[in-house]
Design an enzyme around this catalytic site. Structure first.
Site, PDB file in Angstrom:
ATOM      1  N   GLU A 156      -6.667 -23.014   1.210  1.00 41.87           N
ATOM      2  CA  GLU A 156      -5.556 -23.849   2.169  1.00 41.87           C
ATOM      3  C   GLU A 156      -5.461 -23.110   3.698  1.00 41.87           C
ATOM      4  O   GLU A 156      -5.984 -21.813   3.678  1.00 41.87           O
ATOM      5  CB  GLU A 156      -4.220 -23.643   1.734  1.00 41.87           C
ATOM      6  CG  GLU A 156      -4.085 -24.565   0.497  1.00 41.87           C
ATOM      7  CD  GLU A 156      -2.598 -24.605  -0.080  1.00 41.87           C
ATOM      8  OE1 GLU A 156      -1.735 -24.640   0.648  1.00 41.87           O
ATOM      9  OE2 GLU A 156      -2.701 -24.780  -1.441  1.00 41.87           O
ATOM     10  N   CYS A 192      -3.224 -19.822   9.925  1.00 39.50           N
ATOM     11  CA  CYS A 192      -3.629 -18.854   8.892  1.00 39.50           C
ATOM     12  C   CYS A 192      -4.618 -19.304   7.891  1.00 39.50           C
ATOM     13  O   CYS A 192      -4.697 -20.309   7.559  1.00 39.50           O
ATOM     14  CB  CYS A 192      -2.199 -18.921   8.222  1.00 39.50           C
ATOM     15  SG  CYS A 192      -2.230 -17.798   6.823  1.00 39.50           S
ATOM     16  N   CYS A 238      -8.463 -14.585  -5.339  1.00 41.35           N
ATOM     17  CA  CYS A 238      -8.772 -13.176  -5.229  1.00 41.35           C
ATOM     18  C   CYS A 238      -8.595 -12.047  -6.213  1.00 41.35           C
ATOM     19  O   CYS A 238      -7.912 -12.464  -7.271  1.00 41.35           O
ATOM     20  CB  CYS A 238      -7.546 -12.812  -4.227  1.00 41.35           C
ATOM     21  SG  CYS A 238      -7.546 -11.073  -3.540  1.00 41.35           S
ATOM     22  N   CYS A 252      -2.466  -8.541  -6.767  1.00 41.50           N
ATOM     23  CA  CYS A 252      -1.441  -8.084  -6.446  1.00 41.50           C
ATOM     24  C   CYS A 252      -0.017  -8.642  -7.289  1.00 41.50           C
ATOM     25  O   CYS A 252      -0.283 -10.018  -7.488  1.00 41.50           O
ATOM     26  CB  CYS A 252      -1.089  -8.226  -4.956  1.00 41.50           C
ATOM     27  SG  CYS A 252      -2.266  -7.464  -3.904  1.00 41.50           S
ATOM     28  N   CYS A 292       1.726 -12.018  -5.619  1.00 47.23           N
ATOM     29  CA  CYS A 292       0.872 -12.826  -4.871  1.00 47.23           C
ATOM     30  C   CYS A 292       0.190 -14.201  -5.837  1.00 47.23           C
ATOM     31  O   CYS A 292      -0.351 -13.757  -6.984  1.00 47.23           O
ATOM     32  CB  CYS A 292      -0.280 -12.293  -4.258  1.00 47.23           C
ATOM     33  SG  CYS A 292      -1.466 -13.345  -3.347  1.00 47.23           S
ATOM     34  N   CYS A 316       2.928 -17.389   3.101  1.00 45.67           N
ATOM     35  CA  CYS A 316       2.188 -16.412   2.681  1.00 45.67           C
ATOM     36  C   CYS A 316       2.270 -16.233   1.308  1.00 45.67           C
ATOM     37  O   CYS A 316       3.703 -16.144   0.551  1.00 45.67           O
ATOM     38  CB  CYS A 316       2.786 -14.928   3.030  1.00 45.67           C
ATOM     39  SG  CYS A 316       2.995 -15.010   4.962  1.00 45.67           S
TER      40      CYS A 316
HETATM   41  N1  SAH Z   1      -5.593 -10.288   1.048  1.00 49.41           N
HETATM   42  C1  SAH Z   1      -4.995 -10.095   2.189  1.00 49.41           C
HETATM   43  C2  SAH Z   1      -4.748 -11.331   3.159  1.00 49.41           C
HETATM   44  C3  SAH Z   1      -4.016 -12.485   2.464  1.00 49.41           C
HETATM   45  S1  SAH Z   1      -2.447 -12.299   1.731  1.00 49.41           S
HETATM   46  C4  SAH Z   1      -3.861  -9.135   2.234  1.00 49.41           C
HETATM   47  O1  SAH Z   1      -3.398  -9.013   1.020  1.00 49.41           O
HETATM   48  O2  SAH Z   1      -3.365  -8.701   3.099  1.00 49.41           O
HETATM   49  C5  SAH Z   1      -1.485 -12.410   3.232  1.00 49.41           C
HETATM   50  C6  SAH Z   1       0.051 -11.607   3.428  1.00 49.41           C
HETATM   51  O3  SAH Z   1       0.786 -12.240   2.282  1.00 49.41           O
HETATM   52  C7  SAH Z   1      -0.260 -10.082   2.539  1.00 49.41           C
HETATM   53  O4  SAH Z   1       0.671  -9.351   3.416  1.00 49.41           O
HETATM   54  C8  SAH Z   1       0.480 -10.335   1.187  1.00 49.41           C
HETATM   55  O5  SAH Z   1       0.638  -9.186   0.649  1.00 49.41           O
HETATM   56  C9  SAH Z   1       1.533 -11.401   1.476  1.00 49.41           C
HETATM   57  N2  SAH Z   1       2.036 -12.058   0.402  1.00 49.41           N
HETATM   58  C10 SAH Z   1       1.549 -12.510  -0.844  1.00 49.41           C
HETATM   59  N3  SAH Z   1       2.026 -13.048  -1.699  1.00 49.41           N
HETATM   60  C11 SAH Z   1       3.351 -13.008  -1.041  1.00 49.41           C
HETATM   61  C12 SAH Z   1       4.435 -13.697  -1.630  1.00 49.41           C
HETATM   62  N4  SAH Z   1       4.548 -14.338  -2.788  1.00 49.41           N
HETATM   63  N5  SAH Z   1       5.439 -13.597  -0.733  1.00 49.41           N
HETATM   64  C13 SAH Z   1       5.487 -13.025   0.352  1.00 49.41           C
HETATM   65  N6  SAH Z   1       4.172 -12.542   0.862  1.00 49.41           N
HETATM   66  C14 SAH Z   1       3.179 -12.439   0.235  1.00 49.41           C
HETATM   67 FE1  SF4 Z   2      -5.426 -10.715  -2.924  1.00 49.68          FE
HETATM   68 FE2  SF4 Z   2      -3.099 -11.943  -2.733  1.00 49.68          FE
HETATM   69 FE3  SF4 Z   2      -3.359  -9.203  -3.126  1.00 49.68          FE
HETATM   70 FE4  SF4 Z   2      -3.996 -10.408  -0.509  1.00 49.68          FE
HETATM   71  S1  SF4 Z   2      -1.974 -10.099  -1.645  1.00 49.68           S
HETATM   72  S2  SF4 Z   2      -5.181  -8.753  -1.971  1.00 49.68           S
HETATM   73  S3  SF4 Z   2      -4.663 -12.336  -1.501  1.00 49.68           S
HETATM   74  S4  SF4 Z   2      -3.939 -10.542  -4.435  1.00 49.68           S
END
Ligand code: SAH
Ligand code: SF4
Length: 359
Positions: free
Chosen positions: A90, A103, A110, A114, A117, A337
């Site tokens: 997306e 964005c 990925c 995390c 996420c 995000c």
């Molecule tokens: N992988 C990279 C960039 C993509 S994620 C990273 O982790 O930085 C972009 C941002 O969205 C990151 O700061 C991530 O921690 C945040 N993010 C991921 N899942 C989220 C969620 N469910 N609610 C709010 N922010 C989230």
């Molecule tokens: Fe990957 Fe989501 Fe962690 Fe960013 S926040 S590194 S997209 S798993």
């Protein structure tokens, strides 16, 4: 067929040289593609007709196919892009007063998993190509159209879509070079932000090869908690990450890094956590961006309530750290995000739908 979106500027020049064409031809084509938004060689009127005919035979200009498009009530736009074999990524455009932020995704899925996420929950499928990354900017600009002054609507790019940009390093840097190059989009380095969960060696490479603004997904003030929330912390713990931020700042276009911090109710949002953070970042010039947690189906966390977020912010601010709270945008189309999820195949090749794209 060579997709010209796959070439960063130097590679475009080299490819033209291989075909017996002078460097200025590469620059002309770059300008047509990115400044002009052109995909039709016949329209490139300052190229010799023979060159146009040759390009038509061996090259194309092709961004990923758009499977679906949505517009939120606040004007946020989201495109779901087909990147083949059941994968979708997306791109989200966020219009604001005086600027437009895109964005962009860098991977399908990925690998870093995390805990909060939805992209991580899908597993890793594959890296996006240079064309698929820069193609998101190219598509959005063309789709939204230039303003009355002839400027493209995308003025800022954040690599905060799906995927970890620094684990798709080469294609990400190629795309960054096109965002920055004067013959392509010509954005300033300060208006292009890479967000990383903290892949320390790649942060050093980015600093040396193509420094742009840097955001770090911090999310926890100590290793014990960050090991759980951001598992790559087990490999590159906080002290190493802080040192890498300091090294990055030696060459960065901005004199601070942005720490992103997703506020998870009862997990990382106490005053004590804020105090610990202040200690942690003491030697790193930084700003904080507190992100309201965006829920997705089966997410094991909840969003911190506003009084808690405000209290957390106040503690950081009192210590002299500029702290913003991210506005939730595109809520009604799940464009925020960490909510980005299409239909993807994970590495076990099961096709599963983690969330509806439109809610
Ligand atoms: N992988 C990279 C960039 C993509 S994620 C990273 O982790 O930085 C972009 C941002 O969205 C990151 O700061 C991530 O921690 C945040 N993010 C991921 N899942 C989220 C969620 N469910 N609610 C709010 N922010 C989230
Ligand atoms: Fe990957 Fe989501 Fe962690 Fe960013 S926040 S590194 S997209 S798993």
């Amino acid at each position: 067929m060579q997709n010209l979106l796959d070439f960063e500027p130097a590679a475009m020049t080299a490819w033209f040289a291989e075909h017996g064409e002078k460097p200025f031809r590469a620059r002309q084509v770059l300008r047509w593609i990115y400044k002009g938004g052109e995909s039709d060689f016949d329209a490139m009127s300052d190229l010799a007709i023979s060159l146009r005919e040759k390009l038509k035979l061996i090259a194309c200009i092709q961004s990923p196919k758009v499977m679906r498009e949505e517009t939120a009530s606040d004007g946020t736009r989201k495109w779901l892009l087909d990147v083949g074999t059941g994968n979708a990524v997306e791109t989200v455009f966020i219009p604001e007063e005086g600027r437009g932020t895109l964005c962009v995704s860098t991977q399908a899925g990925c690998a870093l998993d995390c805990a909060f996420c939805s992209t991580g929950k899908q597993g890793f499928n594959r890296n996006l190509s240079t064309a698929e990354i820069i193609g998101q900017v190219w598509w959005a600009n063309r789709e939204l159209g230039k303003d009355a002054d002839g400027n493209w609507p995308v003025t800022n790019v954040v690599l905060m879509g799906m995927g970890e940009p620094l684990l798709n390093f080469d294609n990400t840097v190629n795309a960054l070079r096109l965002m920055l190059d004067d013959n392509a989009y010509g954005l300033s380095r300060r208006r292009v932000t890479v967000s990383t969960s903290g892949v320390v060696p790649a942060m050093d490479r980015l600093r040396d090869e193509c420094p742009v603004a840097l955001a770090i997904s911090l999310h926890a003030p100590n290793d014990a908690l960050r090991n759980v929330l951001v598992p790559i912390n087990q490999k590159y713990p906080l002290q190493e990450l802080m040192a890498a931020c300091q090294r990055y700042l030696e060459k960065a276009p901005r004199d601070f890094v942005t720490f992103e911090y997703v506020m998870l109710a009862g997990v990382n949002d106490s005053v004590q956590h804020a105090r610990e953070l202040i200690e942690l970042v003491r030697d790193v010039p930084c700003k904080f961006n507190l992100i309201p947690f965006n829920p997705f189906p089966q997410a094991p966390y909840q969003r911190s309530d506003m009084p808690t977020v405000l209290r957390f912010r106040d503690v950081l601010m009192q210590a002299g750290i500029v702290t913003t709270i991210r506005k939730v945008r595109g809520d009604d189309i799940a464009a925020a995000c960490g909510q980005l999820a299409g239909q993807v195949q994970d590495k076990t090749k099961r096709t599963h739908r983690l969330m509806e794209v439109s809610q």
